[in-house]
Scaffold this active site. Structure first.
Site, short mmCIF file in Angstrom:
data_model
loop_
_atom_site.label_atom_id
_atom_site.label_comp_id
_atom_site.label_asym_id
_atom_site.label_seq_id
_atom_site.Cartn_x
_atom_site.Cartn_y
_atom_site.Cartn_z
N SER A 124 -5.56 -3.65 -15.01
CA SER A 124 -4.36 -4.43 -14.96
C SER A 124 -4.20 -5.27 -16.28
O SER A 124 -5.27 -5.80 -16.85
CB SER A 124 -4.38 -5.06 -13.75
OG SER A 124 -3.12 -6.25 -13.83
N TYR A 148 -8.03 -12.23 -8.77
CA TYR A 148 -7.63 -10.96 -8.89
C TYR A 148 -7.98 -10.17 -10.66
O TYR A 148 -8.76 -9.27 -10.44
CB TYR A 148 -6.31 -10.60 -8.38
CG TYR A 148 -5.71 -9.60 -9.00
CD1 TYR A 148 -6.16 -8.25 -8.26
CD2 TYR A 148 -4.65 -9.36 -10.03
CE1 TYR A 148 -5.47 -6.83 -8.63
CE2 TYR A 148 -4.22 -8.06 -10.29
CZ TYR A 148 -4.66 -6.95 -9.73
OH TYR A 148 -4.20 -5.45 -9.82
N LYS A 152 -10.98 -7.43 -11.80
CA LYS A 152 -10.53 -6.32 -12.63
C LYS A 152 -11.35 -6.20 -13.86
O LYS A 152 -11.90 -5.32 -14.24
CB LYS A 152 -9.00 -6.15 -13.00
CG LYS A 152 -7.87 -5.81 -11.99
CD LYS A 152 -8.28 -4.35 -11.38
CE LYS A 152 -7.27 -4.37 -10.26
NZ LYS A 152 -7.72 -2.94 -9.55
N1 NAD Z 1 1.29 -2.56 -8.64
C1 NAD Z 1 0.99 -3.36 -9.63
O1 NAD Z 1 1.87 -4.15 -10.11
C2 NAD Z 1 -0.30 -3.17 -10.32
C3 NAD Z 1 -0.31 -3.63 -11.56
C4 NAD Z 1 -1.70 -3.51 -12.12
C5 NAD Z 1 -2.65 -2.72 -11.58
N2 NAD Z 1 -2.58 -2.48 -10.31
C6 NAD Z 1 -3.85 -1.69 -9.57
O2 NAD Z 1 -3.51 -0.53 -9.14
C7 NAD Z 1 -4.00 -0.32 -8.13
C8 NAD Z 1 -3.02 0.56 -6.98
O3 NAD Z 1 -1.93 -0.54 -6.86
P1 NAD Z 1 -0.55 -0.50 -5.82
O4 NAD Z 1 0.47 -1.15 -6.51
O5 NAD Z 1 -0.69 1.12 -5.69
O6 NAD Z 1 -1.23 -1.12 -4.59
P2 NAD Z 1 -1.27 -0.68 -3.18
O7 NAD Z 1 -1.86 -1.71 -2.19
O8 NAD Z 1 -0.03 0.01 -2.89
O9 NAD Z 1 -2.37 0.48 -3.11
C9 NAD Z 1 -3.67 0.42 -2.86
C10 NAD Z 1 -4.30 1.12 -1.63
O10 NAD Z 1 -5.78 0.94 -1.67
C11 NAD Z 1 -6.13 0.98 -0.22
N3 NAD Z 1 -7.04 0.00 -0.16
C12 NAD Z 1 -7.40 -1.22 -0.41
N4 NAD Z 1 -8.75 -1.45 -0.09
C13 NAD Z 1 -9.31 -0.32 0.16
C14 NAD Z 1 -10.74 -0.10 0.54
N5 NAD Z 1 -11.71 -0.97 0.55
N6 NAD Z 1 -11.07 1.31 1.03
C15 NAD Z 1 -9.88 2.34 1.14
N7 NAD Z 1 -8.79 1.88 0.69
C16 NAD Z 1 -8.51 0.42 0.32
C17 NAD Z 1 -4.56 0.10 0.57
O11 NAD Z 1 -4.71 0.56 1.91
C18 NAD Z 1 -3.45 0.81 -0.42
O12 NAD Z 1 -3.03 2.13 -0.03
C19 NAD Z 1 -4.63 -1.50 -7.59
O13 NAD Z 1 -6.16 -1.43 -7.93
C20 NAD Z 1 -3.98 -2.44 -8.14
O14 NAD Z 1 -5.12 -3.69 -8.67
C21 NAD Z 1 -1.38 -2.62 -9.69
#
Ligand code: NAD
Length: 338
Positions: A124, A148, A152
């Site tokens: 991120s 958070y 990362k």
């Molecule tokens: N959405 C954003 O703005 C953003 C920005 C930068 C980085 N990210 C990163 O991208 C990735 C996906 O983000 P997103 O927005 O799709 O989030 P999201 O919460 O929709 O998806 C993450 C998924 O991981 C699953 N999960 C969490 N912990 C788990 C575990 N221990 N075992 C199995 N499943 C698990 C959750 O159920 C969820 O479905 C994340 O790592 C997040 O940190 C997101």
């Protein structure tokens, strides 16, 4: 290729599953559904007619993961699973360190055991913290300002140490800026539980009357209209960035890091205005105090990713085309090309 997508039923993971299927790959998903439901995958299967092998367990459970790797031969792993709410991480740091770090370590351990060494990790832009200058380039020092962001940055460090073992790992970390929007089909989208942490799902919930008012956190930043400036990238572009990264992984024993952004920033007030104009809905808002850890302005330099992955965004101007209430809970927002 057979791709294992962790967190694949979540927001960005599900859009990437769709793009992987469109690109002709076989996809398996592991997700513990802590922040999503299997509905996204059912819809993708409906749209594409392609099966997705879904495994509902926590990545921290190494035995289940080990069994999954014994029964399949994966070529690449895309690791989206993790907790992602900056604000919550400030109040619940242990929860964030435990889930994000333990799940990644467990995954890498099992991958190593089974000789699967190609990994794409969801990092991120929060790893940069307050930047000295914009646009932000990948070589800038990392100063995350919340737990958070620290998870990362720590995971990137772990992955960089893993490639140094010279066991053939090929790892790419993608630092996303602010993913927004939904697939053009409007069949999948962002469906956060509780009060959304991110701006666009928050606005969407105000637009459909699920929430009364939007809170704009801070209007006294050193920016043209005083509100924070972010780089909003369409989630389908983020998903396509993963497919591009998979086709151009670094050579063995190397790790590559790329920003995924548009290279352009928009303020909170600009986003509200754009949303109002496109949807015809009023978006009442109140100004609230700045959130701890928030930064005035950041947007990506995208020169490196354009050059090395031959990837760039296709959707630049956000123009919400539809705001749908699906069932009583779900809100999907479609964003189309201008
Ligand atoms: N959405 C954003 O703005 C953003 C920005 C930068 C980085 N990210 C990163 O991208 C990735 C996906 O983000 P997103 O927005 O799709 O989030 P999201 O919460 O929709 O998806 C993450 C998924 O991981 C699953 N999960 C969490 N912990 C788990 C575990 N221990 N075992 C199995 N499943 C698990 C959750 O159920 C969820 O479905 C994340 O790592 C997040 O940190 C997101």
């Amino acid at each position: 290729m057979h791709v294992l997508v962790t967190g694949g039923s979540g927001y960005i993971g599900s859009h990437t599953v769709l793009e992987l299927l469109k690109d002709g790959h076989q996809v398996s998903v592991v997700d513990n559904l802590s922040n999503s439901s299997e509905e996204s995958l059912r819809r993708i299967t409906k749209m594409t007619g392609k099966k997705i092998a879904f495994h509902n367990f926590d990545l921290v459970e190494g035995d289940q993961l080990d069994k999954l790797f014994s029964n399949n031969s994966f070529d690449v792993v895309m690791h989206f699973a993790g907790f992602k709410a900056v604000g919550e991480s400030v109040y619940k740091p242990i929860k964030y360190y435990q889930n994000n770090l333990d799940s990644t370590l467990s995954l890498c351990q099992v991958m190593s055991k089974h000789g699967v060494k190609k990994l794409i990790f969801s990092s991120s832009a929060v790893v940069y913290g307050p930047p000295d200058r914009v646009p932000i380039t990948e070589d800038m020092l990392l100063h995350p300002t919340n737990p958070y962001g620290h998870t990362k940055a720590m995971i990137e460090q772990i992955l960089s140490d893993i490639v140094q073992t010279n066991q053939g790992w090929e790892i790419t970390a993608l630092r996303y800026f602010n993913p927004i929007g939904a697939d053009e089909s409007d069949m999948i989208g962002e469906d956060p539980t509780g009060i959304p942490n991110n701006l666009v799902p928050y606005i969407s919930q105000v637009a459909v009357g699920k929430l009364d008012k939007l809170k704009v956190f801070g209007n006294d930043y050193d920016t043209p209209d005083g509100t924070g400036i972010r780089d909003y990238i369409h989630v389908t572009d983020v998903a396509k960035g993963h497919v591009a990264a998979m086709h151009k992984l670094p050579r063995p024993n190397h790790m590559a890091i790329y920003n995924l952004g548009t290279g352009k920033g928009n303020s909170v007030l600009e986003v509200i205005e754009a949303f109002k104009k496109a949807s015809g809905k009023d978006i009442p808002y109140v100004v609230a105090a700045r959130r701890p850890g928030d930064i005035a302005e950041y947007f990506a330099s995208v020169s490196k990713v354009k050059d090395k992955l031959n990837w760039q965004v296709e959707k630049i101007f956000f123009r919400p085309v539809k705001i749908l209430g699906v069932g009583s809970q779900k809100i999907l927002m479609g964003i189309a090309n201008s």
